[in-house]
Write an enzyme that holds these catalytic residues in place. Structure first.
Site: not given
Ligand SMILES: *Cc1c(COP(=O)(O)O)cnc(C)c1O
Length: 361
Positions: A101, A171, A195
């Site tokens: 990511w 993030d 998530k």
């Molecule tokens: C899943 C995820 C993303 C991307 O999320 P989307 O909703 O698919 O755009 C970005 N960063 C992390 C750490 C993730 O687990």
């Protein structure tokens, strides 16, 4: 009805209580006579939903008054572009690459300017967090970027990098509200909600007010400016109303449970059950250096591709869904987000122990 234990990395399990509330309010929200899905985003009812969700999130995370909370669309991924568009004023940023990511985020930032890779754990397939205490930080960096919990590899940055005065951007998609964070340490935090917080598509950005500016990079579309959304309290255009409503229910669920400290203790207990078993197993083992292990995403392998596949298959049949690992790591991965009940982890470990007994003589 038979609900399974869903160990998916995302979209992921939501609290059953939240789904039941949503079900009971599906046809009529309050006394509005309509579903949240049918409501004007300019209505008093929806404003209440949005502003209550924000207030509850502020209280859960202790968000200081000089930070804005924005409910946006496009998932986590859209932030990979929005961040440089809004913050890369000197066209130079530092990225710490600890997995898929952060790698994707740094790739996107290269569209907009110069990306300095300040540290990386690619040498060992991202199975550890490098030392971030004394990085070589060029003077002209606009910010330092981390992905604090790498969903694919199952690592967490426990000691934030020393950014030497630069803004830290993080993030937190796959660790959102799973443990306490001090918002003051960051210039900007964001999380796609699928998530740990709600349905896919919504992303929540928590950004310090002085970083919200008009003089963003040229060609930045209106929708991609933080200022647009901050000035309009996340109601510039039609927001993802129903998704925000579910996030709000999850915040209420967390508050009732005792907040982030309470869920953190539960998350530690859940992860310990799984890691203790992995450390003692003669068949399964974890793939991450012990001190860098995530509380949310737990990758593990048997060492044999055939056995891994057999296990994933057997687990699926037994009602433990989505334990197949990401293709870049292989093996298995159990994502044990906030909403995964402790008995789900206990039952998975029991199932693994039984599988081990059958396969290790
Ligand atoms: C899943 C995820 C993303 C991307 O999320 P989307 O909703 O698919 O755009 C970005 N960063 C992390 C750490 C993730 O687990």
């Amino acid at each position: 009805m038979s609900r399974v234990y869903n160990f998916s990395a995302g979209p992921a399990v939501l609290p059953e209580e939240v789904l039941l509330t949503a079900q009971s309010e599906l046809l009529e929200y309050g006394t509005s006579g309509m579903s949240v899905m049918e409501m004007s985003h300019r209505s008093k009812d929806f404003e209440d939903i949005l502003f209550t969700a924000e207030a509850d999130l502020r209280s859960l995370m202790n968000i200081p008054d000089n930070y804005k909370v924005l409910f946006l669309q496009g998932g986590g991924f859209t932030q990979f572009a929005m961040i440089p568009m809004n913050l890369m004023i000197n066209k130079s940023a530092g990225y710490i690459v600890t997995g898929q990511w952060s790698k994707k985020a740094s790739g996107e930032a290269k569209i907009f300017g110069e990306v300095h890779e300040l540290a990386s754990s690619a040498d060992k397939n991202f199975s550890y967090i490098p030392d971030l205490s004394d990085l070589n930080i060029p003077d002209n960096l606009d910010y330092v970027y981390i992905c604090q919990n790498e969903t694919v590899h199952g690592t967490t940055i426990r000691k934030l990098p020393n950014t030497k005065g630069k803004i830290l951007v993080s993030d937190i998609s796959s660790m959102f509200l799973s443990e306490p964070l001090d918002v003051n340490n960051y210039g900007l935090l964001f999380g796609g909600v699928q998530k740990n917080v709600g349905p896919a598509g919504v992303v929540i950005v928590i950004v310090r007010e002085d970083l919200i500016r008009d003089d963003v990079l040229p060609f930045t579309p209106t929708m991609m400016k933080y200022k647009t959304h901050a000035d309009n309290k996340s109601l510039f255009n039609t927001p993802p109303c129903y998704g925000i409503y579910i996030c709000g229910l999850v915040f209420k669920w967390l508050l009732k449970l005792g907040g982030v400290d309470a869920i953190h203790k539960i998350n530690q207990a859940k992860a310990k059950i799984l890691y203790d078993y992995l450390d003692s197993s003669k068949l399964f083992h974890g793939t991450v250096r012990a001190q860098d292990r995530s509380l949310m995403n737990v990758p593990f392998v048997t060492g044999s591709k055939e056995l891994d596949a057999e296990f994933v298959n057997a687990a699926d049949k037994a009602g433990f869904k989505n334990v197949k690992g990401h293709r870049s790591v292989g093996g298995m991965r159990a994502s044990i987000y906030n909403a995964m009940p402790i008995e789900g982890v206990n039952k998975l470990v029991q199932f693994m122990a039984d599988f081990e007994k059958e396969h290790v003589k």
